[in-house]
Design a protein around this motif. Sequence first.
Motif: not given
Length: 241
Positions: A120-126
């Motif tokens: 979820f955090l990496m998707a937000n960063l993307s």
Amino acid sequence: MQKHNNTVIAKSRLTLQFIRYNLKIVFGNKFVYFLGASLIFYLLITSINLFASDSVSVEGVYFQLMFPAFLLIFFPTTYGIQNDEDARILEILFGIPNYRYKIWLVRLVMAFFMVFWFIFLMANLSGVLLINVPVWEITLRLMVPVLLFGMLGFFFSTVVKNGNGTAVIVVIIGLIVWLFSGFLEASPWNIFLNPFELPSGMSETVWSNVVLKHMRTWLIVALVAALWGLLNLQQREKFIK
């Protein structure tokens, strides 16, 4: 009333201690290397996409997050049994009634919960660095192959009872599946099916049915692998020598 509150507080503290202790076992030792590799791979691909001339798509972000997600779930599920043995608590755990439900089921839930939030955090960063993406949908969709390979890793760990041996088996299975994914393409039997990549010439309705069948099929396989692994843990004599 005060006695009841004290009991609740005591139970809450015991629960937190139980979770903290099992997190150390599940995510200890080598997990930091898998976490580091996952983050490095993600940042590397993101940096390449930032300076690439081609535009980034949602389906591209999905594939970009898939490999880091696999790295995150690889260690806690594949090396779980070996971690217990290395920590010298395997025999103690097998002495607890309903071991499969009280200990390892909780550990699996914690492992997938942690991986979910990392994705979820990496998707937000993307979404911030590359392109606006449906963060919740991408995270939930990615959890299908993550659950599958995680549960397969857990199942084979209960058969092999060695982290390195289990890792080899899971990697070989992953490579074979990856090779066949090129032939399967838009088939629901393709584990690496990208639900955001609508094939040309296929209607959205048909594609939605394909994606739904894909999710349902592999979630059932993951559930069977989990139950089979938990049943294997009941055979105490195979683990305690």
